[in-house]
Design a protein around this motif. Sequence first.
Motif, PDB file in Angstrom:
ATOM      1  N   MET A 156       0.846  -1.202   0.000  1.00 13.80           N
ATOM      2  CA  MET A 156       0.000   0.000   0.000  1.00 13.80           C
ATOM      3  C   MET A 156       0.878   1.246   0.000  1.00 13.80           C
ATOM      4  O   MET A 156       1.923   1.287   0.635  1.00 13.80           O
ATOM      5  CB  MET A 156      -0.912   0.005   1.229  1.00 13.80           C
ATOM      6  N   LEU A 157       0.437   2.265  -0.716  1.00 13.84           N
ATOM      7  CA  LEU A 157       1.164   3.527  -0.818  1.00 13.84           C
ATOM      8  C   LEU A 157       0.386   4.620  -0.117  1.00 13.84           C
ATOM      9  O   LEU A 157      -0.807   4.828  -0.394  1.00 13.84           O
ATOM     10  CB  LEU A 157       1.351   3.891  -2.297  1.00 13.84           C
ATOM     11  N   THR A 158       1.029   5.309   0.816  1.00 12.82           N
ATOM     12  CA  THR A 158       0.398   6.448   1.500  1.00 12.82           C
ATOM     13  C   THR A 158       1.393   7.597   1.541  1.00 12.82           C
ATOM     14  O   THR A 158       2.574   7.398   1.802  1.00 12.82           O
ATOM     15  CB  THR A 158      -0.016   6.089   2.943  1.00 12.82           C
ATOM     16  N   TYR A 159       0.911   8.801   1.264  1.00 15.89           N
ATOM     17  CA  TYR A 159       1.784   9.964   1.394  1.00 15.89           C
ATOM     18  C   TYR A 159       0.965  11.233   1.572  1.00 15.89           C
ATOM     19  O   TYR A 159      -0.226  11.285   1.278  1.00 15.89           O
ATOM     20  CB  TYR A 159       2.745  10.098   0.214  1.00 15.89           C
ATOM     21  N   THR A 160       1.645  12.237   2.090  1.00 18.48           N
ATOM     22  CA  THR A 160       1.085  13.571   2.275  1.00 18.48           C
ATOM     23  C   THR A 160       1.735  14.515   1.280  1.00 18.48           C
ATOM     24  O   THR A 160       2.963  14.503   1.125  1.00 18.48           O
ATOM     25  CB  THR A 160       1.354  14.068   3.706  1.00 18.48           C
ATOM     26  N   THR A 161       0.945  15.302   0.578  1.00 21.47           N
ATOM     27  CA  THR A 161       1.502  16.348  -0.284  1.00 21.47           C
ATOM     28  C   THR A 161       1.609  17.608   0.560  1.00 21.47           C
ATOM     29  O   THR A 161       0.616  18.074   1.117  1.00 21.47           O
ATOM     30  CB  THR A 161       0.606  16.605  -1.506  1.00 21.47           C
ATOM     31  N   TYR A 162       2.823  18.146   0.643  1.00 19.06           N
ATOM     32  CA  TYR A 162       3.003  19.282   1.559  1.00 19.06           C
ATOM     33  C   TYR A 162       4.152  20.174   1.113  1.00 19.06           C
ATOM     34  O   TYR A 162       5.183  19.711   0.626  1.00 19.06           O
ATOM     35  CB  TYR A 162       3.289  18.796   2.982  1.00 19.06           C
ATOM     36  N   SER A 163       3.948  21.453   1.308  1.00 20.93           N
ATOM     37  CA  SER A 163       5.012  22.438   1.177  1.00 20.93           C
ATOM     38  C   SER A 163       4.702  23.577   2.128  1.00 20.93           C
ATOM     39  O   SER A 163       3.540  23.991   2.246  1.00 20.93           O
ATOM     40  CB  SER A 163       5.118  22.970  -0.254  1.00 20.93           C
ATOM     41  N   GLU A 164       5.726  24.074   2.833  1.00 19.67           N
ATOM     42  CA  GLU A 164       5.521  25.224   3.712  1.00 19.67           C
ATOM     43  C   GLU A 164       5.214  26.487   2.914  1.00 19.67           C
ATOM     44  O   GLU A 164       4.572  27.403   3.424  1.00 19.67           O
ATOM     45  CB  GLU A 164       6.767  25.458   4.571  1.00 19.67           C
ATOM     46  N   ALA A 165       5.691  26.543   1.688  1.00 20.96           N
ATOM     47  CA  ALA A 165       5.473  27.722   0.853  1.00 20.96           C
ATOM     48  C   ALA A 165       4.158  27.589   0.104  1.00 20.96           C
ATOM     49  O   ALA A 165       3.883  26.555  -0.513  1.00 20.96           O
ATOM     50  CB  ALA A 165       6.633  27.891  -0.126  1.00 20.96           C
ATOM     51  N   GLY A 166       3.328  28.620   0.153  1.00 20.83           N
ATOM     52  CA  GLY A 166       2.099  28.616  -0.619  1.00 20.83           C
ATOM     53  C   GLY A 166       2.373  28.952  -2.080  1.00 20.83           C
ATOM     54  O   GLY A 166       3.419  29.495  -2.428  1.00 20.83           O
ATOM     55  N   GLY A 167       1.436  28.599  -2.951  1.00 18.26           N
ATOM     56  CA  GLY A 167       1.542  28.966  -4.352  1.00 18.26           C
ATOM     57  C   GLY A 167       2.511  28.146  -5.169  1.00 18.26           C
ATOM     58  O   GLY A 167       2.947  28.587  -6.240  1.00 18.26           O
ATOM     59  N   VAL A 168       2.862  26.927  -4.702  1.00 20.68           N
ATOM     60  CA  VAL A 168       3.795  26.085  -5.459  1.00 20.68           C
ATOM     61  C   VAL A 168       3.070  24.971  -6.200  1.00 20.68           C
ATOM     62  O   VAL A 168       3.707  24.066  -6.727  1.00 20.68           O
ATOM     63  CB  VAL A 168       4.889  25.493  -4.543  1.00 20.68           C
ATOM     64  N   GLY A 169       1.743  25.019  -6.235  1.00 22.22           N
ATOM     65  CA  GLY A 169       0.989  24.008  -6.968  1.00 22.22           C
ATOM     66  C   GLY A 169       0.781  22.725  -6.190  1.00 22.22           C
ATOM     67  O   GLY A 169       0.530  21.673  -6.800  1.00 22.22           O
TER      68      GLY A 169
END
Length: 280
Positions: free
Chosen positions: A1-14
């Motif tokens: 199974m694959l689990t991940y979080t999409t995250y960036s501290e900077a806003g506006g990076v898509g």
Amino acid sequence: MLTYTTYSEAGGVGKTTVGAALLEAHAEHGLDVLAIDMDQQNGSLTYLLDVDAPRDDSQADNIVRHMIDRPKGDLADLIHETEHGFDLLPSHNMLENLEDLLNRAQQMADDLGEGDDFDPYDRLRQVLMDAGIPQEYDVIVVDPPATAGPHLYNAVSATRSLVIPVEPTGKGMQSVIGLEELVEGLEDRLEAEIGVLAAVPNGIGRTTDQERYLNEIHERGYPAPVALRERSSLFEGCWDQQCTPAYYVEEYRDRTRDHEMETLEKIDDLATQVEEVGGL
């Protein structure tokens, strides 16, 4: 199974747009995919996918009610099918008060002598496990807001891995450094290793500085299998029409644009490599 979080501290990076494209690519590869929208902002994944969820109804069941042990039904009943081939557990306005609600639920658990069983940073994982959700999907992706807090901590605790969109600028690299420090703290608290499946440089131009930042991403040890050129027209179009990038190109472009097809192919390649790293 694959689990991940999409995250960036900077806003506006898509972050959310790239995340939606990855979700669709995983589904196109024949996988059962669930997205969990933990972002309290109106412009979240739920909005992008045009999912009609009662986020303004304070009486409606939602993910937060389950996290604070006040559900109004089965968690599975909250999941929506999207027209993009994957499912979504949508956002709700109650997420705006998540920290306060978790603290109050923690206090209630302490008062009842059940505090050891209630970790406010691990509630999402526990709720998903109790509902048997992981057994129903090949891929689970959580999209939290671009700020540190209980939304992110729960997302990372549930997934234990990250995909990080990165802006190839000085500000973007500072967000990567800040994320490294945050991950170290979470690893100590969770007593678990948190992996980075991929960094995704987004908005690449042809300047010397950006090439230097790309090299720095690699030097910091992050796998960055693809780099996306600046595609503001495509990504803004997705938000205008509330759909994924692939759907936007297919349904709303009157002609094929080679640079956009190249971007979609790169995202598909990225999804494949993330799947391989995740063991699928």
